[in-house]
Each structure stands twice: as C-alpha cells, then as structure tokens.
Scaffold this motif. Structure first.
Motif, short mmCIF file in Angstrom:
data_model
loop_
_atom_site.label_atom_id
_atom_site.label_comp_id
_atom_site.label_asym_id
_atom_site.label_seq_id
_atom_site.Cartn_x
_atom_site.Cartn_y
_atom_site.Cartn_z
N ALA A 1 -31.11 27.90 17.48
CA ALA A 1 -30.19 28.16 16.37
C ALA A 1 -30.48 27.24 15.19
N GLY A 2 -31.53 26.46 15.26
CA GLY A 2 -31.87 25.52 14.20
C GLY A 2 -33.09 26.00 13.43
N PRO A 3 -33.96 25.09 13.04
CA PRO A 3 -33.88 23.65 13.30
C PRO A 3 -32.88 22.95 12.39
N LEU A 4 -32.47 21.76 12.79
CA LEU A 4 -31.66 20.93 11.93
C LEU A 4 -32.48 20.49 10.73
N GLU A 5 -31.80 20.27 9.63
CA GLU A 5 -32.47 19.64 8.49
C GLU A 5 -32.70 18.17 8.81
N HIS A 6 -33.60 17.54 8.08
CA HIS A 6 -33.89 16.13 8.35
C HIS A 6 -32.67 15.24 8.13
N ASP A 7 -31.71 15.72 7.32
CA ASP A 7 -30.51 14.91 7.08
C ASP A 7 -29.41 15.18 8.10
N GLY A 8 -29.71 16.04 9.10
CA GLY A 8 -28.75 16.32 10.16
C GLY A 8 -27.89 17.54 9.94
N THR A 9 -27.98 18.16 8.79
CA THR A 9 -27.17 19.35 8.51
C THR A 9 -27.81 20.59 9.12
N LEU A 10 -27.02 21.65 9.24
CA LEU A 10 -27.50 22.92 9.80
C LEU A 10 -26.95 24.07 8.98
N PRO A 11 -27.78 24.76 8.22
CA PRO A 11 -27.30 25.89 7.42
C PRO A 11 -26.76 27.01 8.31
N LYS A 12 -25.62 27.57 7.91
CA LYS A 12 -25.06 28.68 8.69
C LYS A 12 -25.97 29.89 8.65
#
Length: 381
Positions: free
Chosen positions: A130-141
């Motif tokens: 369901a990712g990947p996570l962004e490098h800053d830890g956020t995850l776009p819906k």
C-alpha cells in the motif's frame, strides 16, 4: 696446476659473461677442426624459490577460502536428516501481494481466483503493498485508492483472512537519500500514516524498511510507538526482518568489508520480535550456491530466530516465490522445496511444538505453479 696468462683470462671471462647463444656458431660435426674448443657450459643454478609476496598471496587465499569451504560443508550437513512429524502449517502463514491489488488493476475475478488458491493453504495474513512511504514518513492516500474494495472482497471470498498494509521505504543508512529514522518528525509521520491506513480498513501494518542496521535504537523506538497504536485498534503490527548473524558478530565483519552489514545480531532480532505481533524473516537472497546449503542455511536461521522470539509473537520464515540469477540469489539453489525442508528441520530441532509459527511467501506476481506445489506438498498438507 697450470697458470693462465692475461689473454687466456680475458678470453675465459668473456666466454662466461656472454649471453646464451652469443658469439659465432661452433661446428661440432665431422668436419670440425681438430682441437677446436667447445663452448663452455653455463654453471648450474637452483630454480628461484617463490617470492615472499607470492607466498603471502597464496596463504591469504587459503585463509579466505578455508572458512567458506568449512561453512558450506556445515550447511550441507545441517540439511541432512528427517523433519519431525507434525512440523507442518499451523495456519499462520502469510503472503506478500503486489500493489496491483489496491490501485485498480485487479477486479472481482482476480480476488475469486486468489481466494480459491488460499483455501488449499495455511495462509492467514495478506501483506498487500500500500506504499511506499515517502522519505518524510507520509503516505499519500492516492497510493491505496482501492483498498476498501479489496479488503471487502477478500472478506467476502475468503472469510478469516486478514489484510495488512505493507509499507516500506529505503533508509538513508548507506546513502544520502532515503528515510531518516533518527529524525523525530519522520517517526511521528510514520505513526500518523499508520493511523490513516488502519482507518482505511486495513487490519494491520506490515513494515519493510531497508537496509536496517543491527542495533538501530530509533527503529526500536518507532516500533514501541507503533505497537501502542495498533494494539489500541485491535490490529496487527508486523515487520519484515533481516537474517540473523550465521556466526556471532558477522554483521560487523561484513559491514566493515562491504559497507552493507546485511545481517542482524541475534540479540537485536529478539529485541525487534518482542515489540511486534509478527516477524517475518527474509530468508532468501542468501548467496548460497546449492539447494543443500541453502536449505541448511534456512534450518540454521529458523533455529536462531526461534531461540529469541517470544512464544506470543508469530515467527514466519520467508519462502522465495520468485526466480532471479545474480550475486546473492541463485534460482537453482533458492527453491521453495529446499526452504520448506530447511524450515521443518530447524523447527524440529529447536521447538517442534511452537504454535505461533509459519512461513511467508514472497511474492504473488512472480509465483509459479511449481512454487505453490512445493509449498502445499512440503508444508501445507
């Protein structure tokens, strides 16, 4: 003893200093002049001994190869024997799924086919990317727009199967680019992203952050916070784990020589396992050249992981449902059949009755029928 004059000494010296083949040819045939002198033989000299540098290189090579040879023999021996009766699925297995299941590329027919496959297995959890996570830890819906549909479809077609969000990213542990867990704001963003995916209907969060070095205190702190979040929601917290040092301290040696430690210490593995509900060992990409040594390696990894994983934590050993040929992974060696046999041997020798134990298959979009048959015959039946 006859004395020689100056001219004779000059001639003798010249003959000794002349290189081989130098000077006029001498006819030794029948027509040669009587009394003509023959060329003097060069004095015998012993063959030169190997230079010290060459000997040093040879000794160094032997010292490097000897441990490798010994380890290969040991792993082959570790693959011998018969697994204990009953060392088969506990119906706690897992399956990694690609991103296509939550971005609109799959439909109801695909879920029905997946559910039919799962009925013949012990798979309980799906780790869907369901990712990947962004490098800053956020995850776009936008990364998991079809998650609600997929979760509902799985529950309809395969009741009892849990769907977890597989979230990963590259860490900036060996390069300047990637996620930095040492930043408190990044860890806080990962926690917020986890809350969001649980609110979207996922029944757990499965993290795969690589390359994660052994002893990373920031990672342990993140897991402590994440577990509070998932526990409050009645959800699962699971992680993909690096392999354990095959010999103590090997990650330090490998990191010093290659810049990539790869392995975790057994102690660090136990620290991670105590902070999660599930820990899945990525027991592939092992550099093993033969099925016997790969299976022996998996048996060793299984034993090492069992020794430090709490009985309350689900311990899963990875199965390579993919084919690649490169340094680190050889398809002819890293087979599902060898991995399953290795898992059963390690389980038999260490904790044959462990209830919270299983295997995790990686990954759906490269799986072949041979992989499934090897898993079902060797483990699921």
């Amino acid at each position: 003893m006859p004395q020689t004059g100056p001219e004779e000494r000059k001639r003798d010296a010249a003959e000794e200093e002349a290189p081989t083949g130098a000077g006029p040819a001498v006819d030794d045939g029948p027509g040669a002049r009587a009394g003509a002198s023959r060329p003097r033989r060069r004095p015998w000299r012993p063959r030169p001994r190997p230079r010290p540098r060459r000997r040093l290189l040879l000794v160094t090579l032997l010292l490097l190869l000897a441990p490798v040879l010994v380890s290969q023999i040991a792993l082959g021996v570790n693959y011998l024997g018969d697994p204990a009766d009953g060392t088969r699925t506990r119906n706690k297995d897992a399956f990694w799924l690609g991103h296509a299941w939550v971005d609109g590329r799959k439909d109801d027919a695909d879920v029905e086919e997946l559910a039919g496959r799962l009925r013949r297995t012990g798979i309980r959890d799906l780790y869907v990317h369901a990712g990947p996570l962004e490098h800053d830890g956020t995850l776009p819906k936008s990364a998991y727009t079809k998650a609600a549909w997929f979760i509902a479809a799985v529950h309809r077609e395969a009741p009892g199967i849990r769907v977890q969000a597989w979230l990963g990213d590259v860490l900036a542990s060996e390069s300047p680019n990637g996620m930095r867990l040492e930043r408190a704001e990044t860890r806080a963003a990962v926690v917020r992203s986890t809350r969001e995916i649980l609110a979207a209907g996922f029944e757990g969060a499965h993290f795969d952050l690589e390359p994660l070095h052994s002893g990373d205190r920031n990672y342990l702190a993140l897991l402590d916070t994440l577990h509070e979040v998932t526990r409050a929601k009645g959800a699962q917290l699971s992680v993909a784990a690096h392999q354990i040092d095959p010999v103590p301290g090997f990650h330090s040696f490998w990191g010093a020589t290659t810049g990539h430690p790869k392995w975790w210490s057994q102690r660090f593995f136990g620290q991670v396992a105590r902070r999660v509900d599930q820990i899945a060992v990525m027991s592939y990409d092992t550099m093993q050249p033969f099925q016997s040594t790969y299976g022996g390696y998996v048996a060793q990894q299984t034993s090492l992981a069992l020794e430090v994983t709490p009985p309350s934590t689900d311990l899963l050993m990875g199965l390579p449902f993919y084919k690649e040929n490169r340094f680190g992974h050889w398809a002819h060696a890293e087979t599902v059949a060898a991995a399953v046999r290795g898992v059963r041997l390690g389980l038999s020798r260490t904790d044959a009755d462990r209830a919270n134990f299983g295997v995790a298959a990686y990954v759906d979009f490269t799986a072949t029928e041979t992989d499934w048959v090897s898993y079902e015959k060797g483990w699921a039946r």
